[in-house]
Enzyme design. Structure first.
Site, PDB file in Angstrom:
ATOM      1  N   HIS A 241     -18.018 -23.095  42.246  1.00  0.00           N
ATOM      2  CA  HIS A 241     -17.626 -22.042  41.170  1.00  0.00           C
ATOM      3  C   HIS A 241     -17.309 -22.522  39.670  1.00  0.00           C
ATOM      4  O   HIS A 241     -16.968 -23.838  39.524  1.00  0.00           O
ATOM      5  CB  HIS A 241     -16.288 -21.132  41.757  1.00  0.00           C
ATOM      6  N   HIS A 242     -17.111 -21.588  38.976  1.00  0.00           N
ATOM      7  CA  HIS A 242     -17.087 -22.231  37.478  1.00  0.00           C
ATOM      8  C   HIS A 242     -18.339 -22.999  36.800  1.00  0.00           C
ATOM      9  O   HIS A 242     -18.086 -23.430  35.860  1.00  0.00           O
ATOM     10  CB  HIS A 242     -15.791 -22.743  37.285  1.00  0.00           C
TER      11      HIS A 242
ATOM     12  N   GLY B  90     -12.739 -20.522   9.438  1.00  0.00           N
ATOM     13  CA  GLY B  90     -12.513 -18.889   8.932  1.00  0.00           C
ATOM     14  C   GLY B  90     -12.534 -17.906  10.227  1.00  0.00           C
ATOM     15  O   GLY B  90     -13.022 -16.803   9.945  1.00  0.00           O
TER      16      GLY B  90
ATOM     17  N   ASP C  11      -7.632 -23.726  39.095  1.00  0.00           N
ATOM     18  CA  ASP C  11      -7.409 -24.474  40.145  1.00  0.00           C
ATOM     19  C   ASP C  11      -8.020 -26.061  40.162  1.00  0.00           C
ATOM     20  O   ASP C  11      -7.478 -26.787  41.014  1.00  0.00           O
ATOM     21  CB  ASP C  11      -8.576 -23.847  41.170  1.00  0.00           C
TER      22      ASP C  11
ATOM     23  N   GLY D  66      -7.974  -1.790   9.073  1.00  0.00           N
ATOM     24  CA  GLY D  66      -8.999  -2.321   9.403  1.00  0.00           C
ATOM     25  C   GLY D  66      -9.387  -3.747   8.465  1.00  0.00           C
ATOM     26  O   GLY D  66      -8.428  -4.175   8.049  1.00  0.00           O
TER      27      GLY D  66
END
Length: 560
Positions: free
Chosen positions: A115-116, A409, A29, A465
């Protein structure tokens, strides 16, 4: 001379002048009015991402091929979500303009709870967090906007580092008096006396040397003196090698290319050429791990010419204010051409791997097969882990750009970075190698790639994995496992109306057939490659235990 323009229009026009055609980000916003203003600037487009971290990674990839990039996030939640990606750009000297849509100026000045934020009226904490990973920061006001925009953008261009611009949401449409001329992007010139003295000294060292050599790292590309360095090594026939983080910046197809230098783990020829050099040019080394630094410390100072962006150290003497590109270019102009190198570089051509159709894919054979697939001018992105470690040893064709994130990394970086690299250079074939664990961190950005109609070739390395972690600790531990997704199905999940080529391969014959098919496609390709979870490239088998010793010490607990 000045002209009336809005703050937002002035900023976005300046970005377009710098060669930026796409701004990555996530709407919020505090940013929406600014996003509307992007449409006012010809040649500039907003690319919405799935999250702010991916925005930063996409901007990072874009800048590596475009020399600079930009992204927009909303205050607080957006800024801090992007910060990991900004830190990676900082670590690897990637110039990125980080724009934050902040709360309205009256709210910040009045310390309103909003807010935020942390709802305590402090609007400096986010700026202070970002300050640690950017080279310059500013909060725009109507009074300072024109000056601060130009100051911040020029610092980004010169220092090759991220910068941060906070724009309060209620000021981007305000009119200001702004300079009419283009932004001055000239690079500062060297101090003339220092340059001449440095040039004379390095010429003396080079002309006396019997075994000159060059060792390349990533800042050769970042600071823009690749062409000058190419002229130098080709004219004087100087053999060169690169750190892993400098791979393919200079051609790996040249007969002067010795290979990748990785300390004691290097091939014998590379160690001999680099470590026995009596005039070693080390160009902006990052020295990711200590092993690559040890030989430099042991070499006599008079044999090392260390060249960085704004200074050089020649034979132990430091020359400040000597621009790397200027010194290398003057050096290439000053030397006489040599007919052949003083040290012969052995031919490193690898014989093509003969495909055995029924043979299961293995790490030792998959990567040489892929090496034969690459073409001149490709852009290759290699995710941290098996992909980057294996591809480090694959000799690449002329004109290939190779992207990895060696210093920071962060796994998952390369998929959103691929979005950025294709946006920057859509005319080039772009190939990504990413492991299943890394892919799962940023997988949703595949939807943006498809939404934009882009056509990369993506190889998903499915080894169930984190194979790289298995070789450090926990070979069979469940913490190194990931869920086994139906990866090729994601193309239809993310873009059900889009045409895409998908395949899943387990044998060399299947891989050969799929490679032949995918080059004929006029759409994105997604190829799942099945490899054994406990199989690894040979360098990784060395890297793992050494990393374990670095991380946990020689008296670490038992390895599982």
């Amino acid at each position: 001379m000045t002209k009336k323009t809005s703050i937002g229009n002035y900023l976005f026009t300046r970005l377009q002048e710098m060669g930026i055609g796409h701004i990555f980000g996530v709407p919020g916003d505090f940013t929406l009015q600014m996003l509307d203003q992007i449409d006012e600037v010809d040649g500039l487009n907003f690319v919405g991402n799935c999250n702010e971290l991916n925005s930063a990674y996409a901007a990072d990839g874009y800048a590596r091929l475009n020399r600079i990039s930009a992204m927009i996030t909303t205050y607080g939640v957006g800024d801090l979500s992007a910060l990991c990606g900004v830190a990676g750009a900082c670590a690897e000297n990637v110039p990125m303009v980080f724009i934050s849509g902040a709360p309205p100026l009256y709210a910040m000045e009045g310390r309103l709870r909003i807010h935020h934020s942390l709802a305590e009226g402090n609007f400096d904490n986010v700026m202070n967090s970002v300050r640690e990973f950017t080279v310059a920061q500013t909060r725009l006001t109507p009074a300072n906007a024109a000056f601060e925009i130009d100051r911040i953008l020029k610092i980004c261009w010169i220092e090759r580092q991220p910068v941060f611009i906070q724009i309060p949401s209620n000021i981007s449409h305000l009119l200001i008096d702004a300079p009419q001329g283009p932004l001055d992007l000239s690079i500062p010139q060297s101090d003339s006396e220092s340059l001449e003295s440095a040039l004379a000294l390095v010429l003396k060292h080079l002309q006396l040397a019997e075994r000159p050599a060059v060792l390349i790292d990533m800042d050769v590309d970042r600071t823009g003196y690749t062409d000058a360095l190419v002229r130098l090594v080709e004219k004087y026939k100087i053999p060169y090698a690169s750190f892993r983080s400098g791979k393919a910046i200079l051609s790996e197809a040249s007969p002067l290319f010795a290979g990748i230098y990785n300390g004691a783990a290097s091939e014998p020829q590379v160690r001999e050429i680099i470590e026995q050099s009596d005039c070693l040019f080390v160009t902006a080394p990052s020295f990711v791990e200590a092993s690559t630094l040890q030989f430099i410390d042991q070499m006599p100072a008079e044999t090392v010419v260390s060249i960085r962006g704004h200074s050089s150290t020649i034979g132990g003497e430091v020359f400040e204010g000597v621009m790397a590109g200027e010194l290398i270019s003057r050096l290439a102009d000053s030397i006489e051409e040599r007919p052949e190198p003083s040290v012969a570089v052995q031919d490193q051509t690898v014989q093509p791997v003969g495909v055995e159709a029924s043979r299961s894919l293995t790490q030792s054979r998959f990567w040489p097969i892929m090496g034969n697939f690459f073409e001149e001018g490709d852009v290759i992105l290699a995710e941290n882990g098996t992909s980057n470690i294996a591809l480090t040893g694959v000799k690449l064709p002329e004109g290939v750009s190779y992207l990895s994130q060696m210093v920071w990394g962060a796994i998952g970086y390369t998929l959103p970075a691929l979005l950025g690299t294709i946006m920057a250079r859509p005319e080039r074939r772009q190939i990504l190698f990413i492991g299943d664990g890394s892919f799962q961190l940023t997988a949703q950005e595949l939807s943006t790639i498809l939404r934009e109609g882009l056509k990369p070739i993506i190889f998903l390395i499915n080894n169930r994995g984190y194979t790289i972690e298995r070789y450090i600790q926990g070979m069979k531990a469940t913490y190194n496992d990931v869920a086994n997704w139906d990866y090729t199905a994601l193309m239809k999940v993310f873009a059900p109306e889009m045409e895409a080529f998908t395949a899943s391969v387990k044998t060399e014959g299947e891989l050969a057939s799929v490679l032949e098919q995918c080059v004929k496609q006029d759409c994105a390709s997604f190829i799942e490659v099945h490899l054994d979870p406990f199989d690894a490239p040979e360098p990784l088998k060395i890297f793992g235990p050494k990393t374990a010793e670095l991380d946990y010490g020689s008296r670490r607990g038992p390895r599982k």
